[in-house]
Write a protein that holds these residues in place. Structure first.
Motif, PDB file in Angstrom:
ATOM      1  N   ILE A 195       0.839  -1.207   0.000  1.00 46.79           N
ATOM      2  CA  ILE A 195       0.000   0.000   0.000  1.00 46.79           C
ATOM      3  C   ILE A 195       0.870   1.251   0.000  1.00 46.79           C
ATOM      4  CG2 ILE A 195      -1.636   1.326   1.394  1.00 46.79           C
ATOM      5  CD1 ILE A 195      -2.892  -1.378   2.180  1.00 46.79           C
ATOM      6  N   PHE A 196       1.941   1.252   0.787  1.00 47.74           N
ATOM      7  CA  PHE A 196       2.851   2.397   0.816  1.00 47.74           C
ATOM      8  C   PHE A 196       3.514   2.604  -0.542  1.00 47.74           C
ATOM      9  CE2 PHE A 196       7.127   4.114   1.492  1.00 47.74           C
ATOM     10  CZ  PHE A 196       6.785   5.339   2.053  1.00 47.74           C
ATOM     11  N   MET A 197       3.949   1.541  -1.212  1.00 44.57           N
ATOM     12  CA  MET A 197       4.588   1.664  -2.517  1.00 44.57           C
ATOM     13  C   MET A 197       3.630   2.219  -3.560  1.00 44.57           C
ATOM     14  SD  MET A 197       6.918  -1.813  -2.682  1.00 44.57           S
ATOM     15  CE  MET A 197       6.741  -1.867  -4.439  1.00 44.57           C
ATOM     16  N   ILE A 198       2.407   1.720  -3.575  1.00 45.37           N
ATOM     17  CA  ILE A 198       1.425   2.199  -4.554  1.00 45.37           C
ATOM     18  C   ILE A 198       1.115   3.667  -4.329  1.00 45.37           C
ATOM     19  CG2 ILE A 198      -0.981   1.979  -5.290  1.00 45.37           C
ATOM     20  CD1 ILE A 198      -0.688  -1.041  -4.873  1.00 45.37           C
ATOM     21  N   SER A 199       0.944   4.064  -3.079  1.00 48.24           N
ATOM     22  CA  SER A 199       0.629   5.469  -2.809  1.00 48.24           C
ATOM     23  C   SER A 199       1.804   6.382  -3.132  1.00 48.24           C
ATOM     24  CB  SER A 199       0.194   5.653  -1.361  1.00 48.24           C
ATOM     25  OG  SER A 199       1.241   5.304  -0.484  1.00 48.24           O
ATOM     26  N   SER A 200       3.036   5.947  -2.869  1.00 48.45           N
ATOM     27  CA  SER A 200       4.185   6.793  -3.191  1.00 48.45           C
ATOM     28  C   SER A 200       4.369   6.918  -4.705  1.00 48.45           C
ATOM     29  CB  SER A 200       5.445   6.259  -2.539  1.00 48.45           C
ATOM     30  OG  SER A 200       5.809   5.034  -3.097  1.00 48.45           O
ATOM     31  N   MET A 201       4.129   5.851  -5.470  1.00 45.65           N
ATOM     32  CA  MET A 201       4.220   5.941  -6.929  1.00 45.65           C
ATOM     33  C   MET A 201       3.135   6.856  -7.487  1.00 45.65           C
ATOM     34  SD  MET A 201       5.426   2.184  -8.306  1.00 45.65           S
ATOM     35  CE  MET A 201       3.984   1.325  -7.734  1.00 45.65           C
ATOM     36  N   LEU A 202       1.950   6.801  -6.926  1.00 48.89           N
ATOM     37  CA  LEU A 202       0.868   7.670  -7.372  1.00 48.89           C
ATOM     38  C   LEU A 202       1.195   9.132  -7.106  1.00 48.89           C
ATOM     39  CD1 LEU A 202      -2.060   7.852  -8.449  1.00 48.89           C
ATOM     40  CD2 LEU A 202      -2.793   7.756  -6.076  1.00 48.89           C
ATOM     41  N   LEU A 203       1.698   9.439  -5.922  1.00 46.45           N
ATOM     42  CA  LEU A 203       2.064  10.822  -5.602  1.00 46.45           C
ATOM     43  C   LEU A 203       3.223  11.299  -6.477  1.00 46.45           C
ATOM     44  CD1 LEU A 203       1.757  10.891  -1.724  1.00 46.45           C
ATOM     45  CD2 LEU A 203       0.335  12.080  -3.377  1.00 46.45           C
ATOM     46  N   ASN A 204       4.186  10.456  -6.720  1.00 45.76           N
ATOM     47  CA  ASN A 204       5.309  10.815  -7.583  1.00 45.76           C
ATOM     48  C   ASN A 204       4.820  11.132  -8.997  1.00 45.76           C
ATOM     49  OD1 ASN A 204       7.898  11.212  -8.475  1.00 45.76           O
ATOM     50  ND2 ASN A 204       8.270   9.047  -8.843  1.00 45.76           N
ATOM     51  N   ASN A 205       3.918  10.341  -9.505  1.00 46.19           N
ATOM     52  CA  ASN A 205       3.367  10.574 -10.839  1.00 46.19           C
ATOM     53  C   ASN A 205       2.595  11.889 -10.890  1.00 46.19           C
ATOM     54  OD1 ASN A 205       2.733  10.140 -13.466  1.00 46.19           O
ATOM     55  ND2 ASN A 205       1.135   8.640 -13.064  1.00 46.19           N
ATOM     56  N   LEU A 206       1.801  12.174  -9.880  1.00 49.63           N
ATOM     57  CA  LEU A 206       1.043  13.429  -9.841  1.00 49.63           C
ATOM     58  C   LEU A 206       1.966  14.635  -9.806  1.00 49.63           C
ATOM     59  CD1 LEU A 206      -1.842  12.549  -7.364  1.00 49.63           C
ATOM     60  CD2 LEU A 206      -2.040  13.029  -9.798  1.00 49.63           C
ATOM     61  N   PHE A 207       3.001  14.592  -8.981  1.00 51.63           N
ATOM     62  CA  PHE A 207       3.915  15.721  -8.877  1.00 51.63           C
ATOM     63  C   PHE A 207       4.712  15.925 -10.158  1.00 51.63           C
ATOM     64  CE2 PHE A 207       3.849  15.024  -4.094  1.00 51.63           C
ATOM     65  CZ  PHE A 207       2.935  16.048  -3.896  1.00 51.63           C
ATOM     66  N   SER A 208       5.177  14.857 -10.753  1.00 55.73           N
ATOM     67  CA  SER A 208       5.955  15.005 -11.988  1.00 55.73           C
ATOM     68  C   SER A 208       5.090  15.528 -13.132  1.00 55.73           C
ATOM     69  CB  SER A 208       6.617  13.691 -12.374  1.00 55.73           C
ATOM     70  OG  SER A 208       5.652  12.737 -12.721  1.00 55.73           O
ATOM     71  N   ASN A 209       3.832  15.110 -13.207  1.00 57.00           N
ATOM     72  CA  ASN A 209       2.936  15.620 -14.246  1.00 57.00           C
ATOM     73  C   ASN A 209       2.621  17.086 -14.037  1.00 57.00           C
ATOM     74  OD1 ASN A 209       2.818  13.265 -15.679  1.00 57.00           O
ATOM     75  ND2 ASN A 209       0.927  12.558 -14.749  1.00 57.00           N
ATOM     76  N   SER A 210       2.471  17.504 -12.803  1.00 59.26           N
ATOM     77  CA  SER A 210       2.167  18.913 -12.556  1.00 59.26           C
ATOM     78  C   SER A 210       3.360  19.798 -12.887  1.00 59.26           C
ATOM     79  CB  SER A 210       1.730  19.129 -11.112  1.00 59.26           C
ATOM     80  OG  SER A 210       2.814  18.920 -10.230  1.00 59.26           O
ATOM     81  N   ILE A 211       4.566  19.286 -12.706  1.00 62.44           N
ATOM     82  CA  ILE A 211       5.750  20.079 -13.011  1.00 62.44           C
ATOM     83  C   ILE A 211       5.982  20.146 -14.523  1.00 62.44           C
ATOM     84  CG2 ILE A 211       8.272  20.111 -12.826  1.00 62.44           C
ATOM     85  CD1 ILE A 211       7.893  19.064  -9.960  1.00 62.44           C
ATOM     86  N   THR A 212       5.888  19.031 -15.219  1.00 64.98           N
ATOM     87  CA  THR A 212       6.146  19.025 -16.657  1.00 64.98           C
ATOM     88  C   THR A 212       5.007  19.636 -17.459  1.00 64.98           C
ATOM     89  OG1 THR A 212       5.265  16.792 -16.861  1.00 64.98           O
ATOM     90  CG2 THR A 212       7.641  17.004 -16.555  1.00 64.98           C
ATOM     91  N   GLY A 213       3.823  19.633 -16.937  1.00 70.89           N
ATOM     92  CA  GLY A 213       2.675  20.172 -17.662  1.00 70.89           C
ATOM     93  C   GLY A 213       2.415  21.636 -17.415  1.00 70.89           C
ATOM     94  N   ASN A 214       3.261  22.308 -16.666  1.00 71.90           N
ATOM     95  CA  ASN A 214       3.058  23.713 -16.350  1.00 71.90           C
ATOM     96  C   ASN A 214       3.615  24.572 -17.481  1.00 71.90           C
ATOM     97  OD1 ASN A 214       2.616  26.146 -15.182  1.00 71.90           O
ATOM     98  ND2 ASN A 214       3.931  25.824 -13.420  1.00 71.90           N
TER      99      ASN A 214
END
Length: 111
Positions: free
Chosen positions: A25-44
């Motif tokens: 559960i911790f791994m899945i949540s950390s990968m999800l948060l990492n994906n969200l943050f990277s998309n918000s940075i590259t999509g700005n």
């Protein structure tokens, strides 16, 4: 004499299964948060849109001669005159050659 009571405890297998579930559960949540943050940075693209708006302003106040080309960091800006459907237009374009992303704004040429 003290009577020893037996305390109900979990087995080693139950503890291992619970630990594995928590780690998954911790791994899945950390990968999800990492994906969200990277998309918000590259999509700005706000900085690029502001630069295009500044170039439109400068062109409108006769500060830029056409054709105009500029390279800043990963983005290439260009301003060109074109004729679309018998109307002269000015095309403001920002392109990232690495990701092939492009932002285009078109204005009617009043000259």
């Amino acid at each position: 004499m003290v009577v020893l009571r037996r305390i109900k405890a979990s087995t080693l297998m139950e503890t291992l299964v619970a630990t594995v579930l928590i780690v998954i559960i911790f791994m899945i949540s950390s990968m999800l948060l990492n994906n969200l943050f990277s998309n918000s940075i590259t999509g700005n693209n706000q900085r690029i849109k502001e630069q295009l708006h500044r170039l439109q302003y400068e062109y409108g106040h006769h500060g830029i001669k056409l054709p105009y080309y500029q390279d800043t960091g990963d983005w290439q800006y260009s301003i060109t005159k074109e004729k679309k459907e018998s109307v002269n237009v000015v095309v403001f374009q920002a392109m990232n050659p690495i990701t092939q992303e492009s932002i285009t704004k078109i204005s009617v040429d009043e000259e």
